[in-house]
Design an enzyme around this catalytic site. Structure first.
Site, PDB file in Angstrom:
ATOM      1  N   LYS A  85       0.905  -1.076   0.192  1.00  0.00           N
ATOM      2  CA  LYS A  85      -0.176   0.025  -0.053  1.00  0.00           C
ATOM      3  C   LYS A  85       1.025   1.328   0.040  1.00  0.00           C
ATOM      4  O   LYS A  85       0.452   2.259  -0.781  1.00  0.00           O
ATOM      5  CB  LYS A  85      -0.909  -0.019   1.112  1.00  0.00           C
ATOM      6  CG  LYS A  85      -2.069   0.701   1.104  1.00  0.00           C
ATOM      7  CD  LYS A  85      -3.089   0.982   2.464  1.00  0.00           C
ATOM      8  CE  LYS A  85      -4.002  -0.006   2.261  1.00  0.00           C
ATOM      9  NZ  LYS A  85      -4.994  -0.255   3.370  1.00  0.00           N
ATOM     10  N   THR A 132     -12.638   3.635  15.553  1.00  0.00           N
ATOM     11  CA  THR A 132     -13.912   3.581  16.115  1.00  0.00           C
ATOM     12  C   THR A 132     -13.474   2.567  17.523  1.00  0.00           C
ATOM     13  O   THR A 132     -13.306   1.238  17.035  1.00  0.00           O
ATOM     14  CB  THR A 132     -15.002   3.126  15.645  1.00  0.00           C
ATOM     15  OG1 THR A 132     -15.329   3.880  14.407  1.00  0.00           O
ATOM     16  CG2 THR A 132     -16.249   2.729  16.278  1.00  0.00           C
ATOM     17  N   ARG A 173     -18.304   9.264   5.601  1.00  0.00           N
ATOM     18  CA  ARG A 173     -18.959   8.187   4.939  1.00  0.00           C
ATOM     19  C   ARG A 173     -18.322   7.943   3.714  1.00  0.00           C
ATOM     20  O   ARG A 173     -17.800   8.835   2.645  1.00  0.00           O
ATOM     21  CB  ARG A 173     -20.238   8.645   4.421  1.00  0.00           C
ATOM     22  CG  ARG A 173     -21.358   8.809   5.738  1.00  0.00           C
ATOM     23  CD  ARG A 173     -22.465   9.827   5.321  1.00  0.00           C
ATOM     24  NE  ARG A 173     -22.054  10.926   4.516  1.00  0.00           N
ATOM     25  CZ  ARG A 173     -22.805  11.981   3.869  1.00  0.00           C
ATOM     26  NH1 ARG A 173     -24.042  11.522   3.669  1.00  0.00           N
ATOM     27  NH2 ARG A 173     -22.247  12.695   3.457  1.00  0.00           N
ATOM     28  N   LYS A 185     -19.778   7.690  18.898  1.00  0.00           N
ATOM     29  CA  LYS A 185     -19.460   7.238  17.604  1.00  0.00           C
ATOM     30  C   LYS A 185     -20.498   5.732  17.289  1.00  0.00           C
ATOM     31  O   LYS A 185     -21.080   5.722  16.507  1.00  0.00           O
ATOM     32  CB  LYS A 185     -18.065   6.859  17.380  1.00  0.00           C
ATOM     33  CG  LYS A 185     -17.733   5.944  16.302  1.00  0.00           C
ATOM     34  CD  LYS A 185     -17.955   6.829  14.858  1.00  0.00           C
ATOM     35  CE  LYS A 185     -17.925   5.782  13.624  1.00  0.00           C
ATOM     36  NZ  LYS A 185     -18.251   6.542  12.361  1.00  0.00           N
ATOM     37  N   ASN A 235     -23.833   5.532  14.860  1.00  0.00           N
ATOM     38  CA  ASN A 235     -23.920   4.358  13.835  1.00  0.00           C
ATOM     39  C   ASN A 235     -25.100   3.394  14.273  1.00  0.00           C
ATOM     40  O   ASN A 235     -25.645   2.916  13.398  1.00  0.00           O
ATOM     41  CB  ASN A 235     -22.793   3.563  13.493  1.00  0.00           C
ATOM     42  CG  ASN A 235     -21.676   4.408  12.731  1.00  0.00           C
ATOM     43  OD1 ASN A 235     -22.128   5.440  12.226  1.00  0.00           O
ATOM     44  ND2 ASN A 235     -20.634   3.672  12.297  1.00  0.00           N
ATOM     45  N   PHE A 248     -32.417   7.890   5.926  1.00  0.00           N
ATOM     46  CA  PHE A 248     -32.015   6.383   6.793  1.00  0.00           C
ATOM     47  C   PHE A 248     -33.642   5.842   7.027  1.00  0.00           C
ATOM     48  O   PHE A 248     -33.796   4.998   8.078  1.00  0.00           O
ATOM     49  CB  PHE A 248     -31.235   6.512   7.996  1.00  0.00           C
ATOM     50  CG  PHE A 248     -30.024   6.381   7.640  1.00  0.00           C
ATOM     51  CD1 PHE A 248     -29.118   5.245   7.698  1.00  0.00           C
ATOM     52  CD2 PHE A 248     -29.258   7.652   7.160  1.00  0.00           C
ATOM     53  CE1 PHE A 248     -27.969   5.367   7.211  1.00  0.00           C
ATOM     54  CE2 PHE A 248     -28.192   7.780   6.629  1.00  0.00           C
ATOM     55  CZ  PHE A 248     -27.410   6.360   6.658  1.00  0.00           C
ATOM     56  N   CYS A 294     -18.589  -0.734   8.677  1.00  0.00           N
ATOM     57  CA  CYS A 294     -18.818  -0.066  10.029  1.00  0.00           C
ATOM     58  C   CYS A 294     -20.193  -0.330  10.921  1.00  0.00           C
ATOM     59  O   CYS A 294     -20.060  -0.952  11.958  1.00  0.00           O
ATOM     60  CB  CYS A 294     -18.674   1.527   9.866  1.00  0.00           C
ATOM     61  SG  CYS A 294     -17.397   2.201   9.530  1.00  0.00           S
ATOM     62  N   LYS A 316     -20.400  -4.173  12.327  1.00  0.00           N
ATOM     63  CA  LYS A 316     -19.253  -4.243  13.297  1.00  0.00           C
ATOM     64  C   LYS A 316     -19.625  -3.402  14.715  1.00  0.00           C
ATOM     65  O   LYS A 316     -19.411  -3.686  15.600  1.00  0.00           O
ATOM     66  CB  LYS A 316     -17.939  -4.267  12.934  1.00  0.00           C
ATOM     67  CG  LYS A 316     -17.312  -2.849  12.801  1.00  0.00           C
ATOM     68  CD  LYS A 316     -15.845  -2.883  12.711  1.00  0.00           C
ATOM     69  CE  LYS A 316     -15.250  -1.387  12.397  1.00  0.00           C
ATOM     70  NZ  LYS A 316     -15.667  -0.379  13.477  1.00  0.00           N
TER      71      LYS A 316
END
Ligand code: NAD
Length: 434
Positions: free
Chosen positions: A35, A121, A154, A207, A211, A252, A263, A266
């Site tokens: 990477k 997170t 996002r 956080k 979510n 939503f 995200c 989990k």
């Protein structure tokens, strides 16, 4: 300011590039040598709208650089941001091994005061763990602060979200750290972006709470969609009516095949893990997770009611977990395709940018970037990701190419009446079907 970012994935790379673009001197570290080699050659390893241009500009102007040298990276800056992965671990708890490793290397190479800023997170209490690990691995005692600065960007809109965040949450416990964070976000604060300073534990939980609230709205609508299908109500109309209530709002509220990505799944699980660990009731979030797992495969169940899958060829449109990203981590498409294959079907899959990543997850699938080629000779079409590309195609051509004009639309991108008029057997989610 000089800033080190540990972890150059979706969050680390966007954050590093964004901070460089604000005029800072940023060094991004990763343990993944391939990477870093790619980044050093000026190539962005992920698909993220707007990132490449910003990345190239900041490399050219020498504000952004990359390394695999941990010691160099830690010594480079006063602010060290941790942006490594925190995947789902055992017993619904987040796997903090990468965070622990990052903390160890910070402690080992620390030469002067550092503000260690966690963007990953992480569960409530992780800052205490980071503090303990840094202290233990320090060769000589040097002062430091730990700051919680959870990330809300996002994928697919990450650059825009970095530049225009709804809010910046900063958990601090010293004036020194607060001053550094105020300086870091000074230019975003000047453009009117709200910065909320709070204690570290609340910042960590904000956080997960955010979510999980969004995931709850999705599971809420998905559970209602089953009732719509039984009674003839239309979930899109129900969502429209609900969304007009200013207390609820329209976002939503889309029923579909559930949430995916690296995200929401989990993070809901990690919140369940935290609640269980503290002997609190986790039943709301357990239901959110269970509904989502069930919802993912509803398109396959619907298809099976129409035909036996053995030997059939099924087109699947969409591999990424949502549009405008190449990320297939926890993508419903992967679970759906595996299920189709396990039932003896052949799969033609189509996605504009996620084929490369999907190839690493799936075997025995034909991949196409052209949606028409993907449907040719297929017994049915499943729509899994709502890419704009799929919205305005020539329906006559699709019908002619399909062996059977069966469309199972997991994202409700088409109008059922129009599809029926065009001669399709069309099945959306939570809407009248034929
Ligand atoms: P990612 O997997 O894309 O990137 C993580 C990177 O960290 C990888 O490149 C990995 O090689 C590197 N890494 C791991 N251990 C390291 C170490 N010790 N030193 C240096 N590099 C190391 O993950 P991501 O999607 O960027 O997510 C990172 C964190 O941000 C997670 O906690 C995630 O929950 C959170 N988050 C992600 C998003 C998102 O949309 N992806 C949004 C908000 C928050």
């Amino acid at each position: 300011m000089k800033i080190t970012v540990i972890g150059s994935g979706y969050v680390g790379l966007v954050t590093g590039t964004g901070l460089a673009n604000l005029g800072n001197d940023v060094l991004c570290l990763d343990v993944d040598r391939k990477k870093i080699a790619m980044l050093k050659k000026g190539r962005v390893p992920i698909y993220e709208p707007g990132l490449e241009e910003l990345f190239s500009r900041n490399i050219r102007e020498k504000r952004l650089s990359f390394t695999t040298d941990t010691g160099l990276a830690v010594r480079f800056a006063e602010i060290v941001i941790i942006a490594v992965g925190t995947p789902a671990g055992k017993d619904a708890c987040a796997d903090l091994s990468y965070v622990r490793m990052a903390a160890e290397s910070i402690g080992r190479h620390m030469n002067a005061y550092k503000a260690i800023v966690t963007k990953s997170t992480v569960p409530v209490g992780t800052a205490d763990m980071i503090k303990a690990v840094v202290r233990k691995s320090q060769k000589r005692k040097v002062a430091f602060d730990v700051v919680s600065n959870p990330e809300f960007l996002r994928e697919g809109a990450a650059v825009r979200d970095f530049e225009n965040p709804d809010r910046i949450i900063v958990g601090v416990e010293s004036e020194r750290a607060r001053g550094i964070m105020e300086e870091l976000y000074k230019s975003l604060a000047r453009t009117g972006r709200p910065i909320m300073f709070t204690d570290i534990k609340s910042a960590e939980l904000i956080k997960y709470a955010s979510n999980s609230m969004l995931a709850t709205r999705i599971s809420f609508m998905n559970q209602l969609s089953a009732l719509c299908e039984r009674t003839g109500a239309d979930i899109k109309e129900v969502a429209r009516g609900m969304g007009l209530d200013s207390r609820i709002g329209p976002r939503f509220l889309q029923a579909g095949i559930g949430y995916g990505g690296s995200c929401f799944p989990k993070d809901v699980l990690a919140l369940i893990g935290m609640l269980r660990k503290e002997k609190c009731d986790a039943s709301l979030f357990e239901a959110v997770h269970r509904i989502n797992e069930h919802q993912k495969l509803t398109v396959v169940r619907k298809l099976e009611r129409l035909m036996s899958l053995r030997g059939k060829k099924i087109a699947v449109w969409g591999l990424a977990f949502k549009p405008k990203t190449d990320d297939v981590r926890q993508a419903p498409a992967i679970a759906i395709i595996r299920e189709l294959l396990s039932r003896g079907a052949k799969v033609n899959a189509c996605d504009p940018v996620a084929i490369g990543n999907a190839r690493n997850e799936l075997e025995g699938v034909m991949f196409h970037s052209d949606p028409y080629k993907a449907v040719a000779g297929c017994d049915a079409l499943l729509i899994v990701t709502e890419w704009d590309l799929f919205r305005n195609l020539d329906k006559g051509r699709i019908k002619a190419l399909l062996k059977n004009p069966v469309v199972i639309d997991g994202r409700n991108i088409y109008d059922p009446k129009e599809m029926r008029r065009a001669g399709f057997s069309y099945f959306g989610v939570g809407r009248a079907s034929n």
